[in-house]
Motif scaffolding. Structure first.
Motif, PDB file in Angstrom:
ATOM      1  N   GLN B  33     -12.719   0.307   0.747  1.00 10.78           N
ATOM      2  CA  GLN B  33     -12.136  -0.481   1.725  1.00 10.78           C
ATOM      3  C   GLN B  33     -10.752   0.042   2.064  1.00 10.78           C
ATOM      4  O   GLN B  33     -10.252   0.121   3.169  1.00 10.78           O
ATOM      5  CB  GLN B  33     -12.300  -1.908   1.448  1.00 10.78           C
ATOM      6  N   ARG B  34      -9.972  -0.175   0.933  1.00  9.35           N
ATOM      7  CA  ARG B  34      -8.351   0.189   0.917  1.00  9.35           C
ATOM      8  C   ARG B  34      -8.307   1.622   1.558  1.00  9.35           C
ATOM      9  O   ARG B  34      -7.484   1.901   2.349  1.00  9.35           O
ATOM     10  CB  ARG B  34      -8.085   0.319  -0.193  1.00  9.35           C
ATOM     11  N   ARG B  35      -9.091   2.585   1.154  1.00 13.47           N
ATOM     12  CA  ARG B  35      -9.063   3.904   1.709  1.00 13.47           C
ATOM     13  C   ARG B  35      -9.200   3.996   3.421  1.00 13.47           C
ATOM     14  O   ARG B  35      -8.694   4.811   4.091  1.00 13.47           O
ATOM     15  CB  ARG B  35      -9.726   4.790   1.122  1.00 13.47           C
ATOM     16  N   ARG B  36     -10.472   3.125   3.406  1.00 13.89           N
ATOM     17  CA  ARG B  36     -10.638   3.065   4.988  1.00 13.89           C
ATOM     18  C   ARG B  36      -9.457   2.734   5.701  1.00 13.89           C
ATOM     19  O   ARG B  36      -9.040   3.053   6.951  1.00 13.89           O
ATOM     20  CB  ARG B  36     -12.009   2.225   5.445  1.00 13.89           C
ATOM     21  N   PHE B  37      -8.709   1.657   5.320  1.00 17.44           N
ATOM     22  CA  PHE B  37      -7.689   0.956   5.909  1.00 17.44           C
ATOM     23  C   PHE B  37      -6.451   2.197   6.161  1.00 17.44           C
ATOM     24  O   PHE B  37      -5.878   2.331   7.064  1.00 17.44           O
ATOM     25  CB  PHE B  37      -7.296  -0.205   5.050  1.00 17.44           C
ATOM     26  N   ALA B  38      -6.333   2.611   4.679  1.00 19.57           N
ATOM     27  CA  ALA B  38      -5.238   3.894   4.795  1.00 19.57           C
ATOM     28  C   ALA B  38      -5.622   5.034   5.885  1.00 19.57           C
ATOM     29  O   ALA B  38      -4.658   5.372   6.525  1.00 19.57           O
ATOM     30  CB  ALA B  38      -5.207   4.498   3.355  1.00 19.57           C
ATOM     31  N   SER B  39      -7.007   5.321   5.897  1.00 21.37           N
ATOM     32  CA  SER B  39      -7.179   6.252   6.720  1.00 21.37           C
ATOM     33  C   SER B  39      -6.877   5.718   7.954  1.00 21.37           C
ATOM     34  O   SER B  39      -6.423   6.738   9.293  1.00 21.37           O
ATOM     35  CB  SER B  39      -8.763   6.520   6.939  1.00 21.37           C
ATOM     36  N   LEU B  40      -7.188   4.754   8.708  1.00 24.51           N
ATOM     37  CA  LEU B  40      -7.064   4.155   9.927  1.00 24.51           C
ATOM     38  C   LEU B  40      -5.387   4.120  10.154  1.00 24.51           C
ATOM     39  O   LEU B  40      -5.050   4.608  11.233  1.00 24.51           O
ATOM     40  CB  LEU B  40      -7.469   2.461  10.026  1.00 24.51           C
ATOM     41  N   VAL B  41      -4.693   3.634   9.181  1.00 22.40           N
ATOM     42  CA  VAL B  41      -3.314   3.561   9.460  1.00 22.40           C
ATOM     43  C   VAL B  41      -2.695   5.125   9.499  1.00 22.40           C
ATOM     44  O   VAL B  41      -2.026   5.357  10.398  1.00 22.40           O
ATOM     45  CB  VAL B  41      -2.558   2.935   8.266  1.00 22.40           C
ATOM     46  N   ARG B  42      -3.236   6.112   8.760  1.00 22.58           N
ATOM     47  CA  ARG B  42      -2.782   7.244   8.926  1.00 22.58           C
ATOM     48  C   ARG B  42      -3.191   8.039  10.070  1.00 22.58           C
ATOM     49  O   ARG B  42      -2.347   8.701  10.863  1.00 22.58           O
ATOM     50  CB  ARG B  42      -3.526   8.454   7.648  1.00 22.58           C
TER      51      ARG B  42
END
Lengths: 545, 337
Positions: B33-42
């Motif tokens: 989940q954290r990575r998906r959020f990071a992906s969206l942010v990036r």
């Protein structure tokens, strides 16, 4: 799902909870802290169906202590920490199916006959312990390079698989399954991917270097002759694609690094091998069972004692135990004295008489342990054994007074007898120590006779100790109860027990001897009274109190 | 969805597992989940960056287009304005400066009159030909900067007017009337139409050089280009074009004053004046004459206001007389009127 790796049962059975263990391993692999997944999985593992109820005898026979102290596995200079609870569950619940017992006996016999095979199995266990340490990170060490740890785990796994495939090909017992498992796994795609990944990690490229050495022997220079990548390795990517892969991972939320790329590759290889890793968890428990038994054998040999795999005889044939010893004494640092028992067939009751501290209770413990171990397919504490399979075991050797007990000593004794009949299946082994010792001899003898008579209906193989010597003699002479036999503690010329057993009923309990040995004669007690009176006059009691 | 981690050498099963690992489809991989959020942010950051770069690029492109259009318009107008000039005419300013430099020296070679001017027709042609005119102190031509300053200060004056349209008499009153007319009309006096000041030619000389066009082409920003454009707009380009068509130079050099006489309010005092008429084609002197002017004969009232202009007009009459081979007129004082 593939055939599970099981060397405890003739039909391969998955005893541990596959899904939960697989999840725990995956989490441990990813995070490095599993909190004892091996132990938890084994402690919850299913045990082969058994007619034995551990509650009826395990405490009386100190089974847990026996397993903890006698089942040893030495790994080089160190002693492995075995999962005692799992082993206790296995040992305290002998399989009901004779084929299981026979399967284990054959496997142990092969390990005894092929020392090289045993050493190889110990190496496998050592590798498994190393793998478990890496997975569980039991030492709680900080992981600085997660990828390196994962690669070490995969390397360890591969080493185990290779050892299984190559080390047990010549075996004929259940050990052969190890080779079959290893060879089958080596032929699979996930194993090939594992090999490729490890090669990718250790030898991505080969650099040919020409070194120049000066007159003083020191390296004066070097020249790179050629650099070649392992182009056939499926994990080797072009430089452009490596950069694109990093960029892709960055966009997907990972870090922009080579280590994250490698982490994805490791994860993809690991995910193909999760089922096999679960099998190794079960294998750890199985190996501890066999190697622990061999450790018990080693312990006995070191003390000059012999163990054996017993022969099972039909119930109507005589049983025989030669060189029987009590392993609990071995654990206490006391040298046990082996004895021979040439017994009667099943469905017989043996009354054991003899002096106090003559070894009667120890004999009952030895008999119980031998029966349990033998029916588990393990070594029994005897040089030679012919025993009959029993349908259960009930032991009543210790009757401690409790503060909250509802009855007096006689009441407790009667309750004990009641419980015995409540739980005793036909054809079971019964071990009773000093039956009816809590009441006056005349009334006790009546109850004793009643119990022995009634027991006979259940056709047990019963061993009962008693100090009702006159009553035992009368029973022997009258032969009122069928299938009743008598053995007594042998005494030497000085009327001391030799810890051997002869047919017949003892003539004396040698209570006087014991009292003298323990300082309970009239002179010794008078001396103690005089000492106390002197202390009172000197005020020692009041001061000490 | 394919990933760059998959290679063609991988087995399909391994490739599928690699893709599953990259896509986070394996449930046990922590931090999904954290990575998906990071992906969206990036992705959001990347999109914002790309948008910002696109905006900046677009603005920069528009700015460059505007710059190019402004530059093209400026150069087009420049070329159009000076299209009629020949290369020789474009270099006239430089040549005139060199000619003036040769003659504005302390040495005077003596009066001279070329033969063609000695005839009425020749004189008439000379006076009505396209002429560059400049007058200044002899010391005001020492270098290029002084020449430019003198040229900027030199205007069509009473000397030029009286040379082209002489007064009917040499009386103070007639001269004063011409002087007044010259001062009032400035460059617009009808009689001075064929004469142009030298200053416009010098002022636009930089614009006619290739270096100026190259500077315009290499201007990097709108402000710099606007500065060039302002320079062009302010330049007396039309007058310069006319000046570049001149065939002769009328150069009037005021030598330093001398004698005990007073200096008038407008700076005039008794001094010698050189008048040169130079053919710009051959750079030959056609007229060289030196006369003494002295405003002392004027009445006090006139002298205070018009002494320099009247001296100029009087000088023009004397030059014309000299050209015509006639006796130079005497000044007639006010009392004689």
């Amino acid at each position: 799902m593939q055939i599970p790796l099981d060397i405890l049962h003739p039909t391969p059975t998955r005893t541990i909870d596959h899904e939960s263990t697989r999840l725990a391993i995956a989490l441990a692999f990813a995070g490095g802290s599993a909190g004892g997944i091996f132990g938890e999985a084994l402690e919850r593992a299913a045990i082969a169906p058994s007619m034995f109820n551990p509650a009826e005898f395990a405490g009386e026979l100190f089974l847990q202590r026996f397993v903890a102290q006698c089942f040893k596995v030495r790994l080089g200079q160190h002693e492995a920490v075995l999962n005692t609870r799992h082993l206790c569950r296995l040992v305290s619940q002998p399989p009901a199916e004779p084929a299981v017992v026979e399967f284990r006996r054959l496997l142990l016999a092969e390990l005894v006959n092929l020392p090289a095979c045993r050493r190889e199995l110990e190496r496998v266990y050592q590798d498994l312990c190393r793998l478990r340490g890496l997975l569980e990170n039991a030492a709680g060490m900080q992981v600085f390079d997660a990828n390196r740890r994962k690669l070490d785990i995969l390397q360890g796994f591969k080493a185990i698989v290779d050892r299984l495939a190559s080390g047990f090909g010549a075996t004929t017992s259940g050990l052969r399954r190890l080779a079959e498992f290893g060879c089958a796994l080596q032929a699979t795609e996930p194993y090939q991917a594992l090999s490729d990944l490890l090669r990718y990690d250790s030898r991505l490229a080969t650099v040919n270097v020409r070194l120049g050495v000066g007159a003083d022997g020191s390296v004066s220079g070097f020249e790179i002759v050629s650099i070649s990548e392992d182009a056939n390795n499926p994990f080797v990517n072009s430089i452009v694609r490596r950069w694109l892969a990093k960029l892709e991972l960055f966009v997907r939320g990972y870090r922009f690094s080579d280590s994250d790329v490698l982490a994805r590759l490791i994860d993809s290889v690991f995910s193909g091998l999760e089922d096999e890793l679960v099998d190794l968890v079960q294998l750890v428990g199985d190996l501890e069972f066999y190697l622990g038994a061999l450790g018990f054998r080693d312990l006995a040999h070191a003390a000059g004692l012999a163990v054996c795999l017993p022969d099972f005889v039909p119930p109507n044939e005589p049983r025989e135990l030669r060189g029987l010893f009590n392993p609990l004494l071995l654990m206490s640092g006391v040298a046990p004295v082996p004895c021979d028992l040439v017994g009667s067939p099943l469905a017989s009751t043996v009354l054991v008489t003899g002096p106090n501290s003559g070894g009667k209770t120890r004999l009952l413990q030895s008999l119980g342990l031998a029966q349990v171990l033998g029916q588990c397919g393990l070594f029994v504490p005897a040089q030679q054994a012919r025993i009959a399979l029993a349908s259960g075991l009930v032991a009543s050797l210790i009757e401690e007074a409790k503060a909250d007990q509802a009855e007096g000593r006689l009441g407790m004794e009667l309750m004990r007898i009641r419980r015995l009949f409540e739980r005793l299946p036909p054809g079971a082994m019964v071990l009773l120590d000093e039956l009816c010792s809590g009441t006056n001899p005349s009334e006790g003898e009546q109850i004793f006779e009643l119990v022995v008579s009634m027991l006979n209906q259940l056709k047990p193989q019963a061993f009962i100790t008693t100090h009702f010597l006159a009553f035992a003699s009368r029973l022997e002479q009258s032969r009122k109860i069928p299938s009743l036999s008598f053995i007594q503690v042998e005494l030497d010329a000085q009327r001391r027990p030799t810890y051997q057993f002869l047919r017949g009923v003892a003539q004396t309990s040698l209570a006087g001897h014991t009292a003298e040995r323990l300082g309970v004669t009239g002179d010794q007690l008078s001396l103690l009274i005089e000492q106390n009176l002197r202390k009172q006059q000197q005020g020692v009691f009041s001061a000490s109190n | 969805m394919p990933t760059f981690l998959v290679t063609s050498k991988m087995s399909p099963a391994l490739a599928a597992r690699v893709e599953a690992s990259v896509l986070g489809q394996r449930g046990i991989v922590r931090g999904a989940q954290r990575r998906r959020f990071a992906s969206l942010v990036r992705l959001g950051t990347a999109a914002a960056l790309i948008g910002a770069v696109a905006l900046v690029g677009s603005a920069r492109k528009q700015s460059q287009q505007r710059l190019a259009a402004t530059r093209a318009a400026l150069l087009s107008e420049l070329h159009e304005r000076f299209r009629s000039l020949t290369p020789n005419e474009r270099r006239l300013g430089t040549r005139v400066a060199a000619v003036i430099g040769r003659h504005a020296t302390s040495d005077y070679a003596g009066d001279y009159l070329a033969d063609p001017l000695k005839t009425d027709q020749g004189l008439s042609e000379a006076l009505f030909a396209n002429t560059l005119y400049i007058r200044g102190a002899l010391s005001g031509f020492a270098n290029q900067a002084a020449l430019t300053r003198s040229a900027s200060e030199s205007v069509k004056d009473s000397f030029l007017l009286c040379l082209m349209e002489p007064p009917s008499s040499h009386t103070e009153k007639a001269l004063r009337a011409k002087a007044r007319a010259a001062n009032a009309a400035g460059s617009g006096a009808a009689g001075m139409a064929q004469a142009e000041r030298l200053f416009p030619l010098l002022a636009v000389a930089p614009l006619l050089r290739p270096e100026w066009e190259r500077a315009v082409l290499s201007a990097e920003g709108q402000p710099e280009l606007e500065r060039f454009e302002a320079m062009f707009r302010k330049s007396p380009s039309e007058a310069a074009v006319r000046a570049a068509k001149a065939t002769q130079l009328l150069l009037v050099l005021d030598e330093p004053g001398y004698g005990p006489g007073p200096t008038e309010l407008d700076g005039e005092r008794a001094h010698d004046v050189r008048v040169l008429l130079i053919d710009l084609g051959s750079e030959q002197v056609r007229l060289r004459i030196k006369r003494h002017v002295d405003p002392s004969w004027l009445s006090s009232a006139t002298r205070a206001e018009y002494s320099r202009a009247i001296d100029g007009c009087s000088l023009a009459l004397r030059v014309r007389a000299a050209l015509a081979g006639k006796a130079e007129p005497e000044a007639q004082v006010a009392s004689a009127e």
